[in-house]
Design an enzyme around this catalytic site. Structure first.
Site, PDB file in Angstrom:
ATOM      1  CE  LYS A 142     -25.261   3.270 -12.276  1.00 45.10           C
ATOM      2  NZ  LYS A 142     -24.446   2.751 -13.086  1.00 45.10           N
ATOM      3  CG  ASN A 143     -26.574   3.224 -15.969  1.00 44.72           C
ATOM      4  OD1 ASN A 143     -25.549   3.543 -15.403  1.00 44.72           O
ATOM      5  ND2 ASN A 143     -27.380   2.328 -15.723  1.00 44.72           N
TER       6      ASN A 143
ATOM      7  NE  ARG B 207     -18.431  -4.491 -16.856  1.00 41.82           N
ATOM      8  CZ  ARG B 207     -17.413  -5.118 -16.924  1.00 41.82           C
ATOM      9  NH1 ARG B 207     -16.791  -5.625 -15.646  1.00 41.82           N
ATOM     10  NH2 ARG B 207     -17.033  -5.768 -18.035  1.00 41.82           N
TER      11      ARG B 207
ATOM     12  NE  ARG C 214     -20.139   1.260  -8.620  1.00 39.83           N
ATOM     13  CZ  ARG C 214     -19.823   0.446  -9.455  1.00 39.83           C
ATOM     14  NH1 ARG C 214     -19.568  -0.771  -9.081  1.00 39.83           N
ATOM     15  NH2 ARG C 214     -19.518   0.797 -10.873  1.00 39.83           N
TER      16      ARG C 214
END
Ligand code: EPZ
Length: 418
Positions: free
Chosen positions: A22-23, A93, A397
């Site tokens: 994801k990151n 964010r 998520r």
């Protein structure tokens, strides 16, 4: 709302593959704003946060399509909007990652300030001061960052605190700046390195990613590229702890062991056997874990995104351990929920003291953030009886089909749709 129902007590055995990170996917997708040509990504995880950034980019005018499962094509030929509304930023964010690319290529951006988060205030001041040092004019108007820069100028930026997305934002911004930018005290995370690889593939001149000093020589324009997203080291670490907490034997396929060495070193200290195995890493735990002390830190230190998961393991260790969270101010939201399952944990300031119990008890618990939800799933896999984890939209998520992977390893876990 969906919830997970878990019956604990079964050792997990077999092999499971990790998905794309994801990151790494989020900044890579934001980088499409740096070029008018197509970016093609493989190994893109199917996650809520990935869907959010895709929606955000399409809101601006990016063309996005799924070419095949896990393969996405993105093109930003004609951007109509240079802004990110509050409604999108408050759900994720990482949306601030479009600020650097928008400013670098279009010279303007209007991005909602993220506001607070469950794990800490998480300001973006270092992103903003870095861009200002590169010549951007930045105002805060009605909760929005309004930024302008005819063309950014390369300079030396020293981060007061190591920041992952701050490093990524400025690295992207610097690729089209006039002159050379040097980022000091930069984040060294594998996701930062992966983004640098993508940018180099687009024709950017980036050196030193993966170290604390990154040098970027600006170019006039960037081109299209194909890129494979790295495996998710946090998912790999989570599966490794799942093997240890259930005293199982699991091969984690498709992971990069160097990316989560700080985690596997602690698992070995706790008594797990960790070894390379065909195409992956094998984690075996034959006994109750030994207590180990943990202090989180930026990479290559122990990842804060693994703190909650390792706490679940220490909750059943044979003795006392201390877990210190140095990256975020408020990342112990999982503690009260673990206490509901019979754990014995006391928090003082940034340190949690965990006195291990032999067996947790199943209970209804509430997820508060992404990694806290993973720790509750792990605790439920060890606990006697039934655990129900509520608000698992947090889990969705950042984990792709976690319950299916755990079931394939023999765990008893079911999603109940709300
Ligand atoms: C990234 O967040 C990750 N998110 C986080 O993962 C991860 O926990 C974090 O890095 C640390 O490893 C993504 O990559 C999308 P930071 P980021 O800026 O970049 C302070 C997950 O579970 N700081 O490195 O937002 C900040 O408050 C998520 O997948 C400032 O003070 O984190 C924190 O204390 C959660 N000013 C510290 O630095 C700034 O301008 C590190 O934050 C920026 C950060």
């Amino acid at each position: 709302m969906d919830r997970l129902v878990i019956r604990g007590g079964k050792p997990l055995c077999g092999s499971a593959s990790v998905s794309g990170a994801k990151n790494a996917a989020l900044p890579a997708m934001a980088a499409v704003l740096l070029t008018s040509e197509e970016l093609r990504f493989e190994n893109v995880p199917s996650l809520r946060d990935v869907a959010t950034i895709e929606r955000l980019l399409m809101f601006m005018g990016v063309e996005s399509r799924q070419v095949a499962p896990g393969t996405a094509s993105l093109t930003s030929r004609a951007i109509q909007r240079f802004e990110v509304p509050y409604d999108l930023v408050r759900t994720m964010r990482a949306s601030v990652l479009v600020l650097g690319p928008l400013l670098a290529r279009f010279g303007k951006a209007r991005v909602s300030l993220p506001g607070g988060c469950a794990i800490g205030p998480r300001p973006i001041n270092l992103h903003l001061t870095g861009l200002q040092e590169m010549g951007a004019e930045i105002d805060l108007v009605d909760g929005y960052v309004v930024a302008k820069a005819p063309r950014l100028t390369g300079t030396r930026v020293r981060f007061e605190t190591v920041t992952v997305t701050g490093t990524e934002n400025l690295m992207m911004a610097a690729t089209l700046a006039k002159g050379t930018t040097v980022l000091e005290n930069a984040a060294c995370e594998p996701e930062v390195e992966d983004l640098a690889r993508l940018l180099q593939g687009m024709g950017a001149r980036v050196q030193g990613a993966g170290t604390s000093t990154i040098t970027i020589e600006g170019v006039e324009e960037l081109k299209g590229a194909s890129h494979r997203i790295i495996p998710d080291r946090i998912e790999a670490g989570t599966l490794a702890v799942a093997a240890a907490i259930t005293q199982g034997d699991v091969v984690i396929q498709g992971c990069v062991p160097e990316h989560f060495e700080a985690v596997t070193a602690k698992l070995e200290e706790a008594g797990a056997a960790v070894a390379l195995d065909e195409g992956g890493l094998r984690i075996r735990m034959a006994n109750r874990p030994r207590p180990v002390d943990i202090t989180t830190a930026p990479f290559p230190g122990f990842a804060t995104d693994m703190q909650a998961q390792i706490m679940a393991l220490m909750a059943v260790a044979k003795g006392k351990s201390a877990i210190t969270e140095t990256v975020f101010e408020n990342r112990f939201m999982h503690v009260p929920e673990l206490l509901r399952m019979g754990a014995d944990i006391t928090v003082g300031g940034r340190t949690a003291v965990v006195r291990g119990v032999s067996l947790l008890r199943g209970a209804p618990v509430m997820a508060t953030d992404l990694r806290a939800s993973a720790s509750l799933v792990l605790a439920g896999l060890q606990a006697r009886g039934e655990t129900v984890v509520h608000r698992i939209y947090h889990l969705d998520r950042g984990y792709e089909q976690l319950e299916a992977k755990i079931r394939s390893l023999g765990g008893e876990i079911q999603r109940v749709e709300g």
